[in-house]
Design an enzyme around this catalytic site. Structure first.
Site, mmCIF file in Angstrom:
data_model
loop_
_atom_site.group_PDB
_atom_site.id
_atom_site.type_symbol
_atom_site.label_atom_id
_atom_site.label_comp_id
_atom_site.label_asym_id
_atom_site.label_seq_id
_atom_site.Cartn_x
_atom_site.Cartn_y
_atom_site.Cartn_z
ATOM 1 N N LYS A 171 81.204 22.824 -65.252
ATOM 2 C CA LYS A 171 81.149 23.151 -63.824
ATOM 3 C C LYS A 171 82.511 23.013 -63.161
ATOM 4 O O LYS A 171 82.851 23.776 -62.273
ATOM 5 C CB LYS A 171 80.143 22.249 -63.104
ATOM 6 N N LYS B 296 73.986 31.034 -70.898
ATOM 7 C CA LYS B 296 72.691 30.562 -70.420
ATOM 8 C C LYS B 296 72.244 31.358 -69.187
ATOM 9 O O LYS B 296 73.087 31.698 -68.351
ATOM 10 C CB LYS B 296 72.880 29.095 -70.000
ATOM 11 N N LYS C 206 71.217 30.201 -62.282
ATOM 12 C CA LYS C 206 71.120 30.610 -60.876
ATOM 13 C C LYS C 206 72.490 30.993 -60.342
ATOM 14 O O LYS C 206 72.597 31.721 -59.365
ATOM 15 C CB LYS C 206 70.594 29.447 -60.034
HETATM 16 P P1 AMP Z 1 68.563 23.621 -62.813
HETATM 17 O O1 AMP Z 1 68.263 25.016 -62.381
HETATM 18 O O2 AMP Z 1 69.912 23.515 -63.460
HETATM 19 O O3 AMP Z 1 68.303 22.592 -61.766
HETATM 20 O O4 AMP Z 1 67.535 23.291 -64.006
HETATM 21 C C1 AMP Z 1 66.199 22.884 -63.829
HETATM 22 C C2 AMP Z 1 65.504 22.757 -65.172
HETATM 23 O O5 AMP Z 1 65.474 24.029 -65.845
HETATM 24 C C3 AMP Z 1 66.190 21.794 -66.161
HETATM 25 O O6 AMP Z 1 65.198 21.126 -66.914
HETATM 26 C C4 AMP Z 1 66.986 22.708 -67.052
HETATM 27 O O7 AMP Z 1 67.205 22.150 -68.329
HETATM 28 C C5 AMP Z 1 66.081 23.926 -67.147
HETATM 29 N N1 AMP Z 1 66.866 25.161 -67.382
HETATM 30 C C6 AMP Z 1 67.841 25.663 -66.576
HETATM 31 N N2 AMP Z 1 68.346 26.807 -67.104
HETATM 32 C C7 AMP Z 1 67.662 27.029 -68.260
HETATM 33 C C8 AMP Z 1 67.723 28.051 -69.269
HETATM 34 N N3 AMP Z 1 68.556 29.089 -69.172
HETATM 35 N N4 AMP Z 1 66.865 27.948 -70.327
HETATM 36 C C9 AMP Z 1 65.998 26.908 -70.429
HETATM 37 N N5 AMP Z 1 65.906 25.917 -69.518
HETATM 38 C C10 AMP Z 1 66.719 25.969 -68.442
#
Ligand code: AMP
Ligand code: TRP
Length: 329
Positions: free
Chosen positions: A109, A192, A195
């Site tokens: 990041k 990956k 968002k």
């Molecule tokens: P975040 O959007 O970073 O707050 O992630 C929220 C949850 O979604 C966490 O458990 C992440 O590990 C999971 N996550 C985020 N992006 C991915 C992805 N591309 N594939 C699988 N899990 C994801």
């Protein structure tokens, strides 16, 4: 019964990676575990944000999670429960700079301009450890990208216990579902799904219309070969691997079964089948999300009730941690 905790940043509408990597598993766990699910709005301040978008996205994420089947009593936003900040500060003083320097998410990041990032981004994993441990939660369903943060949380818990000479914080175990632990971008199979990707075409979000879903899948990057009939044939083909993984996870089938059904076919027909499947599974969530978003008062009410429940559990634990470190009250 083991307590389950997980969090998601309200930085945008959750996408297919969030859904398959996290949210869907949360819904399953609710049936036989005591669960708490948190919109980690304090973590959102670690990267550039605007107050207006944080408010909107907290409500949007609340609506999406409820529409996905999360129990309203289990859902709240982090900043409404003071235990997170209080234990987070104690952990800032338990955690070591050397440990934080190893965190790959910080490196990703912060990129090259480390010096210009907030101190919050650096201590992000300490707050995450506090999120979990202030409930004495032992099981944490997350995507694969969070594995290192959970290991750090265990290091912090162990050091706290050691320094205070008491087994106060339990060991945490991540729950990482192997099927779709890492959903990749639709534009680049080596990145990956995220968002923060500037291209909206790279992700399917939980409010996409059937037309948007179909179009994004149709435009998803692929190679020119047909689908293989066996798993080994996906090696070195990250985009094909990703689409087949999504199909398997969405249809609750093994990768092998999907390949035995579609092996030998071109991407045209497979993409159509994948788009139809995604529309069938995600459209009801999108419709319910839009319905819930029309009633802001109800969403706020859900968060307030969830916060009260979270406070009842976390307050005695954080108070005991404060007593153990020597704070008077
Ligand atoms: P975040 O959007 O970073 O707050 O992630 C929220 C949850 O979604 C966490 O458990 C992440 O590990 C999971 N996550 C985020 N992006 C991915 C992805 N591309 N594939 C699988 N899990 C994801
Ligand atoms: N760091 C997690 C992510 O980016 C979000 C998060 C914050 C979290 N606190 C947590 C996840 C506690 C699980 C448990 O996805």
């Amino acid at each position: 019964m083991q307590r389950v905790f997980s969090g998601i940043q309200p930085t945008g509408i959750p996408h297919l990676g969030n859904y398959l990597g996290a949210i869907r598993n949360w819904v399953t766990l609710q049936s036989d575990h005591e669960c708490l699910f948190c919109l980690v709005d304090m973590h959102t301040l670690t990267m550039p944000w605007t107050p207006q978008s944080l408010r909107e996205q907290t409500l949007g994420s609340t609506a999406c999670l409820l529409a996905s089947g999360i129990d309203p009593k289990r859902l709240y936003n982090q900043s409404a429960v003071s235990a997170h900040a209080r234990l987070g500060w104690i952990f800032n003083c338990v955690s070591r700079l050397g440990w934080l320097n190893r965190m790959t998410q910080f490196k990703d990041k912060a990129g090259k301009s480390r010096e210009n990032h907030s101190a919050g981004l650096y201590v992000y994993p300490n707050l995450m450890a506090a999120d979990i441990l202030t409930f004495h939660a032992t099981r944490v369903p997350v995507g694969d990208d969070q594995r290192q943060h959970i290991e750090l949380a265990n290091d912090i818990a162990k050091k706290f216990n050691h320094d205070m000479s008491i087994e106060f914080f339990p060991e945490i175990e991540p729950i990482i579902s192997p099927e779709a632990a890492r959903v990749m971008s639709l534009r680049d199979g080596n990145k990956k799904m995220s968002k923060s990707d500037p291209s909206e075409q790279s992700r399917i979000v939980l409010t996409d219309t059937p037309e948007e879903i179909t179009q994004k899948i149709r435009r998803a990057k692929t190679d020119s070969e047909a689908l293989p009939s066996e798993k080994e044939g996906l090696e070195g083909r990250p985009e094909a691997q990703n689409l087949v993984t999504i199909y398997a996870a969405m249809s609750d089938q093994s990768l092998e079964k999907v390949l035995s059904d579609f092996g030998g076919q071109g991407f045209g027909s497979f993409k159509q089948a994948l788009a139809d499947l995604l529309v069938e599974k995600l459209s009801p969530v999108a419709t319910e999300t839009r319905h819930l978003l029309a009633d802001e008062h109800h969403l706020l009410q859900v968060l307030r009730q969830g916060a009260e429940h979270a406070r009842n559990i976390s307050e005695p634990i954080v108070q005991e941690a404060e007593r153990l470190v020597g704070f008077l009250r």
